[in-house]
Design a protein around this motif. Structure first.
Motif, PDB file in Angstrom:
ATOM      1  N   GLY A   1       0.816  -1.068   0.142  1.00  9.44           N
ATOM      2  CA  GLY A   1       0.113  -0.070  -0.150  1.00  9.44           C
ATOM      3  C   GLY A   1       0.699   1.310   0.060  1.00  9.44           C
ATOM      4  O   GLY A   1       0.381   2.345  -0.216  1.00  9.44           O
ATOM      5  N   THR A   2       2.133   1.148   0.310  1.00 10.61           N
ATOM      6  CA  THR A   2       2.913   2.626   0.177  1.00 10.61           C
ATOM      7  C   THR A   2       3.460   2.690  -1.292  1.00 10.61           C
ATOM      8  O   THR A   2       3.459   1.714  -2.072  1.00 10.61           O
ATOM      9  CB  THR A   2       4.213   2.299   1.009  1.00 10.61           C
ATOM     10  OG1 THR A   2       5.062   1.204   0.489  1.00 10.61           O
ATOM     11  CG2 THR A   2       3.862   1.980   2.503  1.00 10.61           C
TER      12      THR A   2
ATOM     13  N   GLU B   1       0.604   7.882   7.497  1.00  7.48           N
ATOM     14  CA  GLU B   1       0.843   7.729   5.867  1.00  7.48           C
ATOM     15  C   GLU B   1       0.984   6.330   5.646  1.00  7.48           C
ATOM     16  O   GLU B   1      -0.046   5.592   4.666  1.00  7.48           O
ATOM     17  CB  GLU B   1       1.876   8.644   5.291  1.00  7.48           C
ATOM     18  CG  GLU B   1       1.712   8.474   3.617  1.00  7.48           C
ATOM     19  CD  GLU B   1       2.813   9.222   2.810  1.00  7.48           C
ATOM     20  OE1 GLU B   1       3.105   8.944   1.931  1.00  7.48           O
ATOM     21  OE2 GLU B   1       3.232  10.289   3.646  1.00  7.48           O
TER      22      GLU B   1
ATOM     23  N   ASN C   1      -2.248   4.063   4.029  1.00 11.17           N
ATOM     24  CA  ASN C   1      -2.011   3.563   2.819  1.00 11.17           C
ATOM     25  C   ASN C   1      -2.275   2.081   2.886  1.00 11.17           C
ATOM     26  O   ASN C   1      -2.970   1.438   2.063  1.00 11.17           O
ATOM     27  CB  ASN C   1      -0.835   3.846   2.001  1.00 11.17           C
ATOM     28  CG  ASN C   1      -0.443   5.089   1.586  1.00 11.17           C
ATOM     29  OD1 ASN C   1      -1.522   5.911   1.287  1.00 11.17           O
ATOM     30  ND2 ASN C   1       0.622   5.608   1.543  1.00 11.17           N
TER      31      ASN C   1
END
Length: 186
Positions: free
Chosen positions: A24-25, A48, A52
């Motif tokens: 997800g990053t 973050e 993500n």
């Protein structure tokens, strides 16, 4: 008698902290200089990364559920009558076993597609969609081949109210098709 040698010192904790990709990053990678277990991760970067990752989970879950629903309706197309009625109203064990094994086979394919995505969200979602649809097609072809080659009619089988050995064989076939397709994905 010579003294017993002292054991070698244990490596520091940072020797075991190798960067691993986070799903997800962006690019599926850990931001530079950040290692798992590193308490110096700035709060904004942590938020973050977690956001993500959570979005990736939601995206894969939605796609997975949609593929399972599509698989159910494709199985419905190759069985007589309305599959949901066979399950809920008639409580047909053969139809239930055929539907459940088909969904489980598709679930194996979806899970393998997610596993093999390597953390790249967009590519992983696309691969999961394509492989999931291929898996649904493989399940459908397997049911049709069962009718033609093995001489076991899925339509007749799901009309029976008592659990039939052929339904167990078809269920195992669904699971094996799902497993073969899943392994091919990985």
């Amino acid at each position: 008698m010579s003294p017993t040698p002292l054991p070698a010192p244990l490596p520091s904790a940072t020797a075991f902290s190798t960067p691993l990709p986070l799903p997800g990053t962006p690019g599926g990678e850990v931001p530079p200089g950040i290692r798992y277990g590193d308490s110096s991760l700035p709060t904004s970067q942590l938020v973050e990364v977690l956001a993500n990752g959570a979005l990736a989970i939601v995206a894969y879950a939605i796609l997975g559920v949609l593929l399972l629903i599509a698989g159910f309706y494709v199985i419905d197309l190759v069985t007589p009558g309305k599959l949901s009625a066979l399950l809920r109203t008639e409580r047909n064990p053969n139809a239930t076993l055929v539907a459940a094994s088909g969904i489980a086979g598709i679930g194996l394919i979806v899970a393998a597609s997610i596993w093999s995505s390597g953390g790249a969200l967009r590519d992983g979602l696309l691969a999961t969609l394509v492989y999931g649809l291929v898996g649904i097609a493989a399940q459908t072809i397997g049911m049709i081949a069962f009718d033609k080659v093995a001489g076991i009619s899925v339509r007749e089988l799901t009309r029976e109210q008592k659990l039939q050995p052929a339904a167990i064989l078809l269920a195992v076939t669904h699971l094996v098709i799902g497993l073969i397709t899943a392994v091919a994905v990985i």
